[in-house]
Scaffold this motif. Sequence first.
Motif, PDB file in Angstrom:
ATOM      1  N   HIS B 174       0.835  -1.199   0.000  1.00 46.11           N
ATOM      2  CA  HIS B 174       0.000   0.000   0.000  1.00 46.11           C
ATOM      3  C   HIS B 174       0.870   1.249   0.000  1.00 46.11           C
ATOM      4  O   HIS B 174       1.864   1.320   0.708  1.00 46.11           O
ATOM      5  CB  HIS B 174      -0.875  -0.003   1.255  1.00 46.11           C
ATOM      6  N   ARG B 207      -0.069  -5.401   3.948  1.00 44.19           N
ATOM      7  CA  ARG B 207      -1.282  -6.200   3.838  1.00 44.19           C
ATOM      8  C   ARG B 207      -1.449  -6.617   2.369  1.00 44.19           C
ATOM      9  O   ARG B 207      -1.291  -5.800   1.456  1.00 44.19           O
ATOM     10  CB  ARG B 207      -2.492  -5.373   4.282  1.00 44.19           C
ATOM     11  N   ASP B 209      -3.422  -7.205  -0.647  1.00 49.23           N
ATOM     12  CA  ASP B 209      -4.743  -6.783  -1.095  1.00 49.23           C
ATOM     13  C   ASP B 209      -5.084  -7.380  -2.464  1.00 49.23           C
ATOM     14  O   ASP B 209      -4.191  -7.821  -3.196  1.00 49.23           O
ATOM     15  CB  ASP B 209      -4.810  -5.254  -1.180  1.00 49.23           C
ATOM     16  N   GLY B 230      -9.021  -4.478   0.790  1.00 57.73           N
ATOM     17  CA  GLY B 230      -7.677  -4.199   1.272  1.00 57.73           C
ATOM     18  C   GLY B 230      -7.591  -2.862   1.974  1.00 57.73           C
ATOM     19  O   GLY B 230      -8.616  -2.283   2.359  1.00 57.73           O
ATOM     20  N   VAL B 251      -9.267  -0.977   6.684  1.00 53.33           N
ATOM     21  CA  VAL B 251      -9.388  -2.108   5.752  1.00 53.33           C
ATOM     22  C   VAL B 251     -10.798  -2.042   5.173  1.00 53.33           C
ATOM     23  O   VAL B 251     -11.768  -2.029   5.929  1.00 53.33           O
ATOM     24  CB  VAL B 251      -9.162  -3.457   6.472  1.00 53.33           C
TER      25      VAL B 251
END
Lengths: 257, 405
Positions: B174, B207, B209, B230, B251
């Motif tokens: 991200h 994370r 996604d 995500g 999220v």
Amino acid sequence: MKNIVLTLLAVSIIGIANAQTGNERGLKIAKAAEKADVGFNSSTVSLKMTLKNKNGQTSERDLTTKTLELIEDGDKSLIVFNSPKDVKGTSTLTFTHKVGSDDQWLFLPSIKRVKRISSNNKSGPFVGSEFAYEDLSSQEVEKYSYKFLEEKGSLLIVEQDPVDPKSGYTRRVVTYNKNKGYRIEKVEFYDRKNSLLKTLTYSNYQLHKSKFWRAGTLNMVNKQSNKETRLEFSNYNFDANLTDDDFTQVALKRAGN
Amino acid sequence: MKSKRNIFFGIVSFVLLNFMTINAQDKKEKKVVHEFELEVAAEYSYFYNDALFEGQKSYFPSIAFTPEYSIDWNKGRESLNFTGFFRIDRDNRRTHGDLRELYYQKAKGKYELSVGLKKIYWGVTESNHLVDIINQTDQTESFDGEQKLGQPMIQFTWSTDKYGTFDFFYLPFHRKRTFTGVRGRLRFPIVIEKNSVTYESGAEEFRQDAAFRWSHYFGAFDVGLSHFYGNGREPIFTFDSFGNINAFYPVINQTGLDLQATHNAFLWKLEAIYRNAKAQDFIALVAGLEYTFSNIDKNGLDIGLLGEYLYDERDELALNSMQNDVFLGSRIAFNDTKDTSILIGGLLDLEKSSKIFSIEASRRVGTSWKAQLEARIFNTIDSNELLLFNFTEDSFLKLTVSKYF
């Protein structure tokens, strides 16, 4: 009196019959020209466009064009701009239809956006040139009605009236060369007031795959504004073996990147 | 954190290298095309009202470099693409660089694969871009949110003749949104430190996604349905009683619909999203039309009219403050040899007095120069506007001159 009426009737019938044969012959020539070009499957070509204003100042654009031949419906084409540099990568994907309006998408490389655009604007100029959008779209027989005008040696002159009321022309006068696969030598465009607007001459013809005539140079002269646009084609390739997969929105983005 | 980042970029470059060596072995198609281009843009922004917050400046001379390099082979079906970006500005936060794109792409028949940093655009409307979610916004670069940061991804596309196009995205990292610094305009009273914005997810920016989009066209209709799961691209802001701003990336699950009907000179457009997170649950939409009067003067002049309605259930917490607004605008294209075009518009709040007017105009100069003018005018911004009120004094004019090499 009766005789006069009958004579008039006979004359007008002959007139209609003549007109019909004229229409039929015109359509026949257009179909012959279409048939002569059937089977090219697909092609790619580079194009240099030179725009000249009435003072003689010029500006240039470089494009590449891919075309996919379709028999049942109109051709598909993909055009990519290589210059001027600020519009490099700008591309269009067009699905021409024999009947009805064409489908067209535009790719804007700066924000990677694909936008479906209206194909309503037929008479407008293509990137400031003397070519209207309708001059550059795939020439399908169904888009005109026909009238045979005259025969001069191997040259056949046919009037074409656009079916679409959105066209910028009342008529086009097209010169075909029947000895050279019905290739087009010249087109005269008459505006909505029926005065001569533009003339387009085809030159530097080359025969590809011993069947397909392609002009190396197209020169469009606007008789009313004295502006000119010259198209110079190079690197014709009829062996690219393109398929429908090369004419999708995914392919459009890829071509413009 | 630094080492994690290095590992990530290590993986990306390893994947890229691998693809390149695989293709180096496959030497059937020898024609390789290289292209290089550089845009240098000199820019001058002038904010003609006195600043609302301390430290904010009024004028910003700035220069930006955008180099692009691409190499393709296999008839353009394989390529490596690079777009860089670097700006030097009076606001030290706007002085920044980014890898806009660096990816390998391979197309084969109905399939296409892209690996690396890339930019994806989804959507159809002009005044707001709701559905577009893959890339983070480069907020310091653009008021309209159209400039984006490069997003690391693996994108797999499958286009079918009958069932449309299916896009699958794996998004392993991200990117945080950029914000202006102390000297910059268009900010809150407190400068948001990019790194003070936290994550709901324990994995933070790592994370893993995913996103999916299906798009198709049926005659006059173009439709897209998408889902994203995500780290959100928009941070959620909370304000405590001391006036401090706390911000985090939630999220989210976001489902989007974009639809356009193209009929004669009309374009009918709709974008709608439903976003769900622990901290928020809302819908937003933009619906409108575009109508173009083409070739009015028989010389190529096109005048397009734009009208869009914007709704956002978040109300005043909507980051761009477009919660119940109408956008009216006009796009004027001269279709001349210089590609002169003008976009003017006004965003009018239907409940409050707030109005934002904008002009964007551009014209090519010579063969490799381009001049652009942009103006944004904040007019009678309602004092109850939680976010937008901070920009009350930030109306500006911006002139950009670009040279392309």
